[in-house]
Design an enzyme around this catalytic site. Structure first.
Site, PDB file in Angstrom:
ATOM      1  N   CYS A  30       0.834  -1.201   0.000  1.00 34.16           N
ATOM      2  CA  CYS A  30       0.000   0.000   0.000  1.00 34.16           C
ATOM      3  C   CYS A  30       0.867   1.249   0.000  1.00 34.16           C
ATOM      4  O   CYS A  30       2.104   1.166   0.014  1.00 34.16           O
ATOM      5  CB  CYS A  30      -0.935   0.009   1.214  1.00 34.16           C
ATOM      6  SG  CYS A  30      -0.059   0.103   2.781  1.00 34.16           S
ATOM      7  N   CYS A  33       3.494   1.589   2.730  1.00 33.26           N
ATOM      8  CA  CYS A  33       4.730   0.847   2.470  1.00 33.26           C
ATOM      9  C   CYS A  33       5.684   1.676   1.618  1.00 33.26           C
ATOM     10  O   CYS A  33       6.890   1.719   1.865  1.00 33.26           O
ATOM     11  CB  CYS A  33       4.419  -0.467   1.754  1.00 33.26           C
ATOM     12  SG  CYS A  33       3.349  -1.587   2.661  1.00 33.26           S
ATOM     13  N   ASP A 428       8.870  25.637 -33.808  1.00 36.75           N
ATOM     14  CA  ASP A 428       9.933  26.038 -34.720  1.00 36.75           C
ATOM     15  C   ASP A 428       9.450  25.695 -36.136  1.00 36.75           C
ATOM     16  O   ASP A 428       8.591  24.815 -36.298  1.00 36.75           O
ATOM     17  CB  ASP A 428      11.213  25.279 -34.383  1.00 36.75           C
ATOM     18  CG  ASP A 428      12.285  25.453 -35.444  1.00 36.75           C
ATOM     19  OD1 ASP A 428      12.633  26.602 -35.731  1.00 36.75           O
ATOM     20  OD2 ASP A 428      12.733  24.428 -35.994  1.00 36.75           O
ATOM     21  N   ASP A 630      13.449  20.819 -33.263  1.00 35.67           N
ATOM     22  CA  ASP A 630      14.269  19.659 -33.634  1.00 35.67           C
ATOM     23  C   ASP A 630      15.750  19.967 -33.719  1.00 35.67           C
ATOM     24  O   ASP A 630      16.553  19.064 -33.954  1.00 35.67           O
ATOM     25  CB  ASP A 630      13.808  19.101 -34.979  1.00 35.67           C
ATOM     26  CG  ASP A 630      14.159  20.018 -36.140  1.00 35.67           C
ATOM     27  OD1 ASP A 630      14.224  21.251 -35.929  1.00 35.67           O
ATOM     28  OD2 ASP A 630      14.374  19.511 -37.255  1.00 35.67           O
ATOM     29  N   ASP A 634      17.079  25.159 -31.004  1.00 35.09           N
ATOM     30  CA  ASP A 634      15.811  25.132 -30.265  1.00 35.09           C
ATOM     31  C   ASP A 634      15.987  24.734 -28.805  1.00 35.09           C
ATOM     32  O   ASP A 634      15.043  24.849 -28.014  1.00 35.09           O
ATOM     33  CB  ASP A 634      14.836  24.145 -30.932  1.00 35.09           C
ATOM     34  CG  ASP A 634      14.487  24.541 -32.354  1.00 35.09           C
ATOM     35  OD1 ASP A 634      14.272  25.741 -32.587  1.00 35.09           O
ATOM     36  OD2 ASP A 634      14.442  23.656 -33.219  1.00 35.09           O
TER      37      ASP A 634
END
Length: 742
Positions: A30, A33, A428, A630, A634
């Site tokens: 649980c 724990c 971009d 990419d 960026d």
């Protein structure tokens, strides 16, 4: 040659990469724990951070030194078993499930005779078993089937903590003890052996169902891991040898036969084929491969024999990085989980106090101590915090798993949680919304057929490696135009290129060179040149320089939009998200792309270092911002955004900076990523709501005597199963981009 092949076979396996330590922790039941194991690990010298995932039973530890032995010992002192994840015996989980199935079946067989008379009594039948037989059936259930609860409860008490097992052990022991007392002291009294036996059986049944449901949440990891071939066919010294895949090294030439999985990331050196990359990138259609193409380990070669030189192996391979990213996201703890952690710290002590108060209130208030004990037992049983501990990790595992199957890698739970709040997506342009390479967008002929103009332009550019030359040749190939041979090719610095085709001398020239030559027809196409330049296109002039300088055509070059870009932007709008274009290109090119995509907010001529400032301004104006890019330029904006989204076709810098990576260069996956984030977060909220409701409603009902221990046990088991099952509904999610491609 044989010696070279033998050297291949004798290579040792690659060593595992260094990184964060992962432990498998057994025995957690649980949220309490989870909190206890985390606290124990954080006390280990050198441990900087520790995160526990109840659903995968995994501890992820970030440490400044070697802490494996100390961490394992700390977990064991806290009352649980731990061992390094890499040392987990592969058959342990299956063996444990089979054992639990047998134990559950035995418990059900022993409990059924105790339950049937109780059910029959509701219909007026009196089939009550004699006390000695009830005791004989209930005792093995209590102390053999329920032994795990006693062991875990004792460890929790030794660690001065509480957990679900402690609540079950106290509750069922009270019901069992009361029944033994009544059987010995009051002849003919109603006994409650069925209550203790049924609660233990139901709790074990709930954990059994829960384990099966949790296995489904890790299906994505198992599916990805299954893609890794165990062997590879290597070509060395002209001899093909099959070797274990973990012995392949960078630079080795692998042979991939039709129908085989590609064993490593490699670059094709010989052969042509189509490769199915669907399980790696989510791309539904086979991808054509030829010399120079990259192939990804785990993808399937469709028809042709390929030779490929290895470029990445082991932990650096694409498949390994995907698996690592998914595992990391599934092991991470979402910020919302902090609420659960705070509740779990005080949950068990508070429940024990409520149960004790219930016992005293009923016993002293009514004098009915039997009812008092049963009501206290019901409080202890229904309050087990299993569902709280599973609510968040189960949803995160299901969401990140199904996202990975569609080519969306979510790096961590925080990115998943933040993405659902996104109000603005800043794109971009180059390479993200466009193809990232120039193409011939428009050709305007003058006193010559368009096909002839393209034929002559391609002839002049034949053999050139310039990007604009390649764009002309690609256009000629698309339109099946025969490219004539050229001779006496010469480049004129800053002006263009000139060549002879047949008896004519032709040139691809700049406006400046055309003006210097005083070519006939400049005025006729000047307006078209201005129009193309206003669209942000690069304009070249096709001239005939001899026998007389004259203009034959205008060529407009631009970076064409990806076919999916317009639909991707439209879908973001449909989700209520504002799309914004942020580009370093000139204003004409930026605004032209914005108009074509339906974007009203365009930021052009933005330097890489200024993109982060644009992101900050967008956040101030609209709210949380996702940045999609990419390239290396960026990276600052990806880091500055609330969530960065990188295209897997881009640079490693961008992917390392971003919180989400799209395995294909398809911008429509952006909306898919935000959509799965929203759906996953909705599941987290639903799970937490129901987990809390079970306790907020159930505990008072039990304290008021409106729930029997049997009903309380069933409700507690149902809460855990329902939380995990609700999370598994995410497996039905489909990426809209994939649906459109299919």
């Amino acid at each position: 040659m044989v010696a070279g092949a033998q050297a291949l076979l004798s290579r040792p396996p690659r060593a595992a990469p260094a990184g964060t330590l992962e432990l498998t922790v057994a025995g957690m039941t649980c949220a309490s724990c989870v909190a206890r194991v985390e606290k124990a690990l954080l006390k280990v010298p050198g441990v900087e951070a520790a995160s526990i995932n109840l659903a995968t039973e995994t501890a992820t530890i970030r440490a400044s030194g070697a802490v494996a032995d100390a961490a394992v010992e700390a977990v064991r002192r806290a009352g649980y078993e731990a061992f390094p994840k890499a040392d987990t015996p592969p058959a342990v989980q299956e063996t444990g499930i089979r054992r639990d199935t047998l134990v559950l079946a035995a418990a059900a067989l022993l409990t059924a005779p105790l339950v049937v008379p109780m059910v029959a009594e509701a219909f007026g039948a009196h089939w009550m078993l004699p006390p000695w037989l009830q005791w004989l059936l209930a005792t093995p259930v209590q102390f053999v089937v329920g032994a795990r609860f006693y062991r875990a409860a004792w460890k929790a008490l030794a660690a001065r903590a509480g957990n679900m097992d402690l609540l079950v052990a106290i509750g069922t022991s009270a019901a069992y003890g009361l029944s033994v007392y009544l059987a010995l002291a009051q002849e003919g009294a109603h006994l409650y052996f069925e209550a203790s036996a049924v609660v233990i059986t139901l709790v074990r049944a709930g954990k059994w169902l829960e384990e099966r449901a949790k296995r489904q949440t890790t299906e994505a990891i198992r599916a990805l891991a299954a893609l890794r071939p165990e062997t590879a066919r290597i070509l060395a010294d002209g001899i093909e040898r099959v070797v274990p895949a973990d012995r392949v090294q960078v630079g080795d030439v692998v042979v991939v036969l039709p129908g085989d999985r590609v064993p490593v990331d490699a670059e094709v050196t010989e052969g042509e084929s189509h490769v199915d990359e669907s399980l790696v990138t989510g791309e539904s259609l086979p991808v054509a491969k030829a010399p120079g193409s990259r192939v990804t380990g785990g993808s399937v070669n469709a028809e042709g024999r390929l030779l490929a030189r290895t470029v990445a192996v082991g932990a650096e391979s694409t498949l390994a990085r995907i698996i690592r990213a998914v595992e990391s996201a599934q092991a991470a703890k979402a910020p919302i989980q902090r609420l659960v952690d705070r509740v779990s710290e005080v949950f068990v002590p508070v429940v024990v106090a409520i149960a004790f108060a219930t016992l005293l209130a009923w016993g002293l208030g009514t004098g009915r101590w039997e009812a008092a004990v049963l009501n206290a037992v019901a409080v202890l049983v229904i309050a087990c915090p299993c569902a709280l501990g599973l609510a968040t990790p189960a949803a995160i595992m299901a969401g990140t798993g199904v996202a990975a199957q569609h080519g969306i890698l979510i790096k961590d739970a925080q990115a998943l949680e933040v993405a659902h709040r996104t109000r603005v997506v800043a794109f971009d342009k180059t390479g993200t919304l466009t193809e990232g390479k120039p193409s011939l967008v428009e050709l305007v002929p003058l006193a010559i057929a368009r096909g002839e103009a393209l034929r002559l332009a391609a002839g002049v550019q034949r053999g050139s490696s310039h990007p604009l030359a390649k764009a002309v040749l690609d256009a000629a190939q698309r339109e099946s135009v025969a490219v004539p041979p050229a001779r006496d090719v010469r480049t004129v610095a800053g002006r263009g290129v000139e060549a002879r085709i047949g008896e004519r001398t032709l040139a691809i020239a700049s406006r400046r060179w055309a003006g210097e030559l005083d070519a006939v027809g400049i005025e006729d196409l000047e307006g078209d040149g201005a129009r193309l330049a206003a669209r942000g296109l690069t304009v070249s002039w096709l001239l005939e320089t001899a026998p007389g300088p004259r203009v034959l055509a205008l060529l407009g070059f631009g970076d064409a939009l990806k076919p999916e870009a317009t639909a991707a932007v439209a879908r973001l709008r449909a989700l209520g998200i504002v799309p914004v274009l942020v580009t370093g290109d000139n204003r004409g090119a930026g605004e032209a792309a914005g108009r074509a995509l339906g974007m009203e907010d365009v930021h052009a001529e933005v330097l890489p270092e200024d993109k982060a400032a644009v992101v900050a301004a967008l956040r101030e104006a609209h709210g949380p911002v996702a940045m999609v890019g990419d390239g290396i330029n960026d990276a600052p904006a990806l880091a500055a955004a609330d969530v960065g989204i990188a295209l897997g076709t881009g640079t490693d810098v961008a992917m390392h900076t971003a919180g989400i990576t799209l395995m294909r260069g398809d911008p429509s996956l952006v909306a898919d990523a935000l959509d799965i984030s929203r759906r996953t977060y909705a599941k987290i909220r639903q799970n937490l709501f129901w987990a809390f409701v079970y306790n907020v409603v159930g505990v008072p009902l039990a304290a008021l005597g409106l729930l029997s221990p049997v009903i309380a046990g069933a409700a507690m088991a149902l809460s855990s199963v329902s939380v995990v099952s609700n999370a598994l509904l995410l497996a039905r999610w489909k990426a809209a981009g994939a649906a459109r491609r299919n």
